[in-house]
Design an enzyme around this catalytic site. Structure first.
Site, PDB file in Angstrom:
ATOM      1  CE  LYS A   1      -1.519   2.408   3.389  1.00 24.49           C
ATOM      2  NZ  LYS A   1      -1.928   2.871   4.422  1.00 24.49           N
TER       3      LYS A   1
ATOM      4  CG  ASP B   1      -7.148   3.766   2.385  1.00 28.31           C
ATOM      5  OD1 ASP B   1      -7.907   3.280   2.036  1.00 28.31           O
ATOM      6  OD2 ASP B   1      -6.880   4.834   2.779  1.00 28.31           O
TER       7      ASP B   1
END
Length: 219
Positions: A121, A139
């Site tokens: 991420k 996320d």
């Protein structure tokens, strides 16, 4: 699961709702962004921005972060969750940037993910925001919105969510889609109190319909 056309409608609606969607972490170069995203794990962007205001004045380069004792860096980021671990990772990461990357932030996902404390991420955020390389960072907001709306399945892993979005969204729109979905999740389709009753996507949202039905039955 929504069709490609329905997903397109959802993304366009999010774009209309949040035309200014962007990365909310304050930074002035790729290195600062890398530090900010590393600090933001399990923590709000607002809190990170509070801490980096002073942090980025004190530490300008990878060398600055490793020039101080670990305890000092820990104190400087103490108000952030997991600060001990994050301080340790930041120093290791800075050492690696100096020794292996000539103090430059690498520009590939593979190289970024070799850095301590940098997961997929974080790497995707840095690629997309700092270097304009198409990427979708999943996320908690992106994952929640994708599953509630039915872009993907509830049981999908974070990687599966990312892969589904990459398939269903044109590559040149990956980065802006990531920001719009975050804003939609952060300010509208919130974890605790999603605003289903005023949501323009309610007619397509499986989760929203369930919630509204439950509210009706409670009356």
């Amino acid at each position: 699961m929504l069709t490609k056309q329905q997903i397109r409608h959802c993304l366009e609606t999010m774009g209309e709702m949040f035309p200014d969607a962007r990365c909310e972490l304050n930074h002035s170069n790729p290195f600062e962004l890398l530090i900010a995203v590393t600090l933001s794990a399990q923590c709000t962007d607002a809190l990170v921005n509070k801490v980096t205001k002073n942090l980025f004045q004190k530490y300008k380069s990878p060398d600055d972060y490793i020039a101080v004792p670990l305890e000092e860096l820990q104190q400087d980021i103490r108000s952030i969750g997991l600060y001990r671990n994050k301080a340790k990772n930041i120093q290791k990461l800075c050492r690696m940037l100096i020794e292996e990357y000539g103090r430059e932030v690498p520009q590939t996902r593979e190289e970024l993910m070799k850095l301590p404390g940098v997961g997929r991420k974080t790497a995707n955020v840095v690629l997309s925001v700092a270097f304009g390389i198409p990427a979708i960072a999943v996320d908690t907001h992106v994952e929640r919105v994708s599953k509630r709306l039915g872009f993907c399945r509830y049981k999908d892993s974070v990687l599966e969510v990312e892969q589904t979005l990459m398939k269903k969204v044109p590559k040149e729109e990956w980065s802006i889609t990531h920001h719009r979905m975050i804003f939609f999740g952060r300010y509208h389709c919130k974890a605790q109190r999603p605003q289903c009753e005023i949501c323009p996507l309610l007619d397509l949202c499986r989760e929203g319909k369930k919630r509204m039905k439950w509210k009706e039955n409670k009356k």
